[in-house]
Design a protein around this motif. Structure first.
Motif, PDB file in Angstrom:
ATOM      1  N   UNK A 174     -24.308 -17.439  26.180  1.00  0.00           N
ATOM      2  CA  UNK A 174     -24.995 -18.514  26.902  1.00  0.00           C
ATOM      3  C   UNK A 174     -26.307 -18.875  26.216  1.00  0.00           C
ATOM      4  N   UNK A 175     -27.006 -17.875  25.722  1.00  0.00           N
ATOM      5  CA  UNK A 175     -28.266 -18.133  25.013  1.00  0.00           C
ATOM      6  C   UNK A 175     -28.029 -18.999  23.783  1.00  0.00           C
ATOM      7  N   UNK A 176     -26.983 -18.709  23.048  1.00  0.00           N
ATOM      8  CA  UNK A 176     -26.683 -19.485  21.843  1.00  0.00           C
ATOM      9  C   UNK A 176     -26.321 -20.930  22.177  1.00  0.00           C
ATOM     10  N   UNK A 177     -25.530 -21.109  23.216  1.00  0.00           N
ATOM     11  CA  UNK A 177     -25.138 -22.465  23.597  1.00  0.00           C
ATOM     12  C   UNK A 177     -26.334 -23.274  24.097  1.00  0.00           C
ATOM     13  N   UNK A 178     -27.175 -22.661  24.911  1.00  0.00           N
ATOM     14  CA  UNK A 178     -28.354 -23.364  25.399  1.00  0.00           C
ATOM     15  C   UNK A 178     -29.342 -23.639  24.266  1.00  0.00           C
ATOM     16  N   UNK A 179     -29.470 -22.697  23.344  1.00  0.00           N
ATOM     17  CA  UNK A 179     -30.342 -22.909  22.185  1.00  0.00           C
ATOM     18  C   UNK A 179     -29.811 -24.049  21.322  1.00  0.00           C
ATOM     19  N   UNK A 180     -28.510 -24.116  21.153  1.00  0.00           N
ATOM     20  CA  UNK A 180     -27.913 -25.206  20.380  1.00  0.00           C
ATOM     21  C   UNK A 180     -28.143 -26.550  21.066  1.00  0.00           C
ATOM     22  N   UNK A 181     -27.981 -26.600  22.378  1.00  0.00           N
ATOM     23  CA  UNK A 181     -28.219 -27.830  23.127  1.00  0.00           C
ATOM     24  C   UNK A 181     -29.666 -28.272  22.979  1.00  0.00           C
ATOM     25  N   UNK A 182     -30.594 -27.318  23.147  1.00  0.00           N
ATOM     26  CA  UNK A 182     -32.008 -27.645  23.014  1.00  0.00           C
ATOM     27  C   UNK A 182     -32.319 -28.102  21.583  1.00  0.00           C
ATOM     28  N   UNK A 183     -31.803 -27.383  20.603  1.00  0.00           N
ATOM     29  CA  UNK A 183     -32.066 -27.722  19.206  1.00  0.00           C
ATOM     30  C   UNK A 183     -31.542 -29.092  18.822  1.00  0.00           C
ATOM     31  N   UNK A 184     -30.347 -29.413  19.260  1.00  0.00           N
ATOM     32  CA  UNK A 184     -29.782 -30.730  18.950  1.00  0.00           C
ATOM     33  C   UNK A 184     -30.559 -31.835  19.659  1.00  0.00           C
ATOM     34  N   UNK A 185     -31.009 -31.566  20.866  1.00  0.00           N
ATOM     35  CA  UNK A 185     -31.785 -32.564  21.601  1.00  0.00           C
ATOM     36  C   UNK A 185     -33.119 -32.833  20.926  1.00  0.00           C
ATOM     37  N   UNK A 186     -33.714 -31.810  20.363  1.00  0.00           N
ATOM     38  CA  UNK A 186     -35.031 -31.953  19.754  1.00  0.00           C
ATOM     39  C   UNK A 186     -34.933 -32.378  18.289  1.00  0.00           C
ATOM     40  N   UNK A 187     -34.159 -31.666  17.492  1.00  0.00           N
ATOM     41  CA  UNK A 187     -34.169 -31.866  16.049  1.00  0.00           C
ATOM     42  C   UNK A 187     -33.143 -32.869  15.539  1.00  0.00           C
TER      43      UNK A 187
END
Length: 89
Positions: free
Chosen positions: A2-15
């Motif tokens: 779950x941490x990886x998926x949420x980190x990926x979502x956040x990263x794609x939204x930002x970067x």
């Protein structure tokens, strides 16, 4: 996981510009919206930085009790980004 998926979502939204596309897609004042969204990204980034630290500690120290906190921090980072993006519009 779950941490990886949420980190990926956040990263794609930002970067990757997902946040910009979602909240400021050709608005009449798109430059002002982008400036406000940048401030939201900075605040969300502070929460994400804490989430990275807790996630790394949970993995490296093998402390399963920290994974719940890490997931909550990632949810908070994504939530700050979403709510702040809606306000930035």
């Amino acid at each position: 996981m779950a941490c990886l998926l949420l980190a990926a979502l956040w990263g794609m939204s930002v970067f990757d510009g997902w946040g910009q596309e979602a909240f400021c897609p050709g608005a009449p004042s798109s430059w002002e919206c982008a400036d406000r969204l940048t401030m939201v990204i900075m605040v969300s980034g502070l929460v994400a930085l804490a989430a990275v630290a807790v996630t790394a500690t949970a993995w490296l120290a093998r402390r399963e009790s920290l994974f719940g906190t890490a997931v909550l921090l990632w949810l908070a980072a994504v939530g700050v980004l979403f709510v702040g993006g809606v306000v930035a519009q």
